[in-house]
Design a protein around this motif. Sequence first.
Motif, PDB file in Angstrom:
ATOM      1  N   ARG A  29       0.818  -1.213   0.000  1.00  0.00           N
ATOM      2  CA  ARG A  29       0.000   0.000   0.000  1.00  0.00           C
ATOM      3  C   ARG A  29       0.853   1.266   0.000  1.00  0.00           C
ATOM      4  O   ARG A  29       0.560   2.238   0.687  1.00  0.00           O
ATOM      5  N   ARG A  79      -6.206   4.585  -7.447  1.00  0.00           N
ATOM      6  CA  ARG A  79      -6.697   4.962  -6.117  1.00  0.00           C
ATOM      7  C   ARG A  79      -7.540   6.233  -6.182  1.00  0.00           C
ATOM      8  O   ARG A  79      -8.526   6.349  -5.477  1.00  0.00           O
ATOM      9  N   TYR A  83     -10.649   2.773  -6.838  1.00  0.00           N
ATOM     10  CA  TYR A  83     -10.329   1.347  -6.753  1.00  0.00           C
ATOM     11  C   TYR A  83      -9.477   1.090  -5.523  1.00  0.00           C
ATOM     12  O   TYR A  83      -8.560   1.826  -5.231  1.00  0.00           O
ATOM     13  N   ARG A  84      -9.815   0.024  -4.806  1.00  0.00           N
ATOM     14  CA  ARG A  84      -9.033  -0.348  -3.635  1.00  0.00           C
ATOM     15  C   ARG A  84      -8.321  -1.656  -3.943  1.00  0.00           C
ATOM     16  O   ARG A  84      -8.934  -2.619  -4.360  1.00  0.00           O
TER      17      ARG A  84
END
Length: 86
Positions: A29, A79, A83-84
């Motif tokens: 991440r 992002r 969208y994750r």
Amino acid sequence: MNIVQFVISILLFTILAFGIGFIINMILRTTWLPVVIALGVIIGTLLYQEIVPNIFDSIILGFGMLGSIMSGWTIQLLRKKGYRMF
């Protein structure tokens, strides 16, 4: 170096750096960590060779760096669009 090998090396390094960077971005991440890692690999490679790299090696490594930058840009764009990843 043969011109065919040169072109294929450019494509492979770009796609490989993009793919690995994209996966690292999804798992950890982070956005720009693969660029820092790629820069470290390039500097380490140039220091380890102990000789002045030729222009072909520099171009191939530069396109690998471009692939990692493109992966960071793509993750950032995804992002922003909502969208994750993981």
